[in-house]
Design a protein around this motif. Structure first.
Motif: not given
Length: 459
Positions: A246, A248, A255, A257, A260, A262, A297, A301
């Motif tokens: 993925w 970001n 770190t 998100s 973003g 994926s 995230r 992810q």
């Protein structure tokens, strides 16, 4: 299943509000309860934007591939873009700690500048600008670091374990203190960006075969150091327990998100809500729960379908008032979410809210401009979406929608799900030429299918 959920209130407030508040307050120390009482926010009446339509962005889109710069074990560094419109592109491999250490090693010089600059700026200018906010006035009084540490403490039990593993890796790779690194990820829990989004498909994008197109425009802060450190970080997990590949889009050292896409074809949009209506219920600063930057995230992810992302949002112990958007390539579908500690609602084009003259429903489009109750910006965004209906494309979004609304000052992503492509632009950094805001600068086309296939560095 998704269609059966759309239109239902899913208002946890109605059934569980008392229990949620009991749990929330039972988890807080007496000192924190006192601070929250001091920090109770003033409920604003509405978004007062009065901006006029801006000129089109006629700058050609940059389409060349990223250029390799360097590598370390478990990481590669590329740069993409032209002139002043360049972005660091990192490819990280292995485990969460491996990702962090490679990130820290590749960006060491920038990270050692960036973190102190963020601390200094947050302490002096950003908080000073919020003199009309009781909560931010309290943050200024106790200190930004103390407030960020409190935010971490009340959310850490809900934070995925990988988060601190990766943060520790960044600290070890860069030589920056781990607390300094960690605080950056929790800024989103204390601040809110006024952003815009849309998802358009079907007859709204008929000229491109009805395929889904999604906007995420971030309007946050272009006075501080954030504009100087844009980065796209592409993750290549060692195994499925760490998720799938993925990307970001944000900042070096970042770190969590907010933007973003994926390899599963999911993409995210987010708006911080400063002007809610009563449907959001009440919220409190420093609410214990799942930090929204890591919830988003985890959608990128770990989740493979819009249904999984929806379930994650519905079942989360939520901490903030937001509008979220998630699009899925395979289903060619986009849903919006009213997201608050005590309430969550799901929206498609048929039940979109708020239903007002300045925020009309548009066939096969879900959208919000800058906030929930924000007549001017929602009116301008709806105007362009209706004017281009049937021909909403990435090019038209870049040329005629975001610059017209003047949304996306810090960064913008336009997601073309079926092509696995993302178009991005960032604000001008200090000393860079050209327009200040991302919506008037050059966009860069990123081939994420190629990025997700990038081989690991040779050992």
């Amino acid at each position: 299943m998704l269609r059966s959920l759309v239109g239902s209130e899913m208002c946890i407030r109605d059934r569980y509000q008392r229990r949620v508040r009991e749990v929330r307050f039972s988890e807080m120390s007496p000192v924190l309860l006192l601070l929250l009482a001091m920090a109770a926010p003033v409920a604003p009446a509405g978004c007062n934007g009065q901006s006029k339509p801006g000129p089109p962005n006629l700058t050609p889109i940059y389409e060349d591939a990223p250029v390799f710069q360097s590598s370390v074990p478990n990481g590669k560094h590329f740069v993409v873009g032209d002139g002043d419109d360049k972005i660091d592109v990192l490819h990280l491999y292995g485990t969460p700690y491996d990702w962090g250490k490679a990130h820290g090693q590749l960006m060491k010089d920038k990270l050692q500048r960036f973190f102190p600059e963020v601390e200094a700026y947050m302490e002096t200018q950003l908080i000073a600008k919020a003199a009309n906010s009781t909560f931010l006035a309290w943050v200024a009084k106790v200190g930004v670091n103390a407030a960020l540490d409190m935010s971490y403490e009340v959310t850490k039990q809900y934070t995925p374990a990988y988060a601190m593993e990766e943060i520790q890796g960044i600290a070890d790779g860069s030589g920056v203190d781990v607390s300094r690194v960690r605080r950056l990820m929790w800024i989103g829990e204390l601040t809110r960006g006024h952003c815009s989004m849309f998802g358009a498909w079907g007859n709204a994008t008929a000229s491109r075969g009805g395929k889904l197109l999604q906007l995420r425009a971030l309007d946050w802060d272009v006075d501080g150091p954030f504009k100087n450190y844009p980065a796209l970080v592409v993750y290549h997990p060692a195994n499925q327990s760490y998720g799938h590949p993925w990307a970001n889009f944000g900042l070096v050292g970042w770190t969590a998100s907010i933007t973003g896409m994926s390899s599963a074809g999911l993409a995210i949009s987010e708006i911080g809500v400063s002007y809610p209506d009563p449907s959001f219920g009440r919220s409190f600063p420093l609410t214990p729960g799942y930090p929204f930057g890591f919830l988003l995230r985890d959608i990128l992810q770990h989740d493979r379908t819009l249904q999984q992302a929806t379930n994650r949002i519905l079942t989360a112990k939520r901490t903030a008032e937001l509008i979220l958007g998630v699009g899925e390539a395979e289903r060619n579908q986009f849903l919006g979410f009213e997201y608050a500690p005590d309430a969550v609602r799901i929206f498609d084009d048929r039940n979109l809210e708020p239903l007002e003259q300045w925020h009309p429903r548009i066939s096969e489009v879900v959208y919000w401009g800058m906030d929930w109750v924000c007549p001017n910006d929602n009116s301008m965004l709806s105007h362009q979406l209706q004017a281009l209906h049937g021909n909403i494309t990435a090019d038209n979004t870049i040329r005629e929608i975001v610059p017209y609304v003047q949304t996306g000052d810090l960064h913008i992503a336009v997601y073309d799900h079926s092509a696995m492509t993302m178009y991005v632009a960032t604000a001008a950094g200090d000393g860079e030429s050209g327009p200040a805001n991302a919506y008037q600068r050059q966009f860069i086309k990123l081939d994420l299918a190629a990025a997700f296939s990038e081989p690991a560095p040779a050992v």
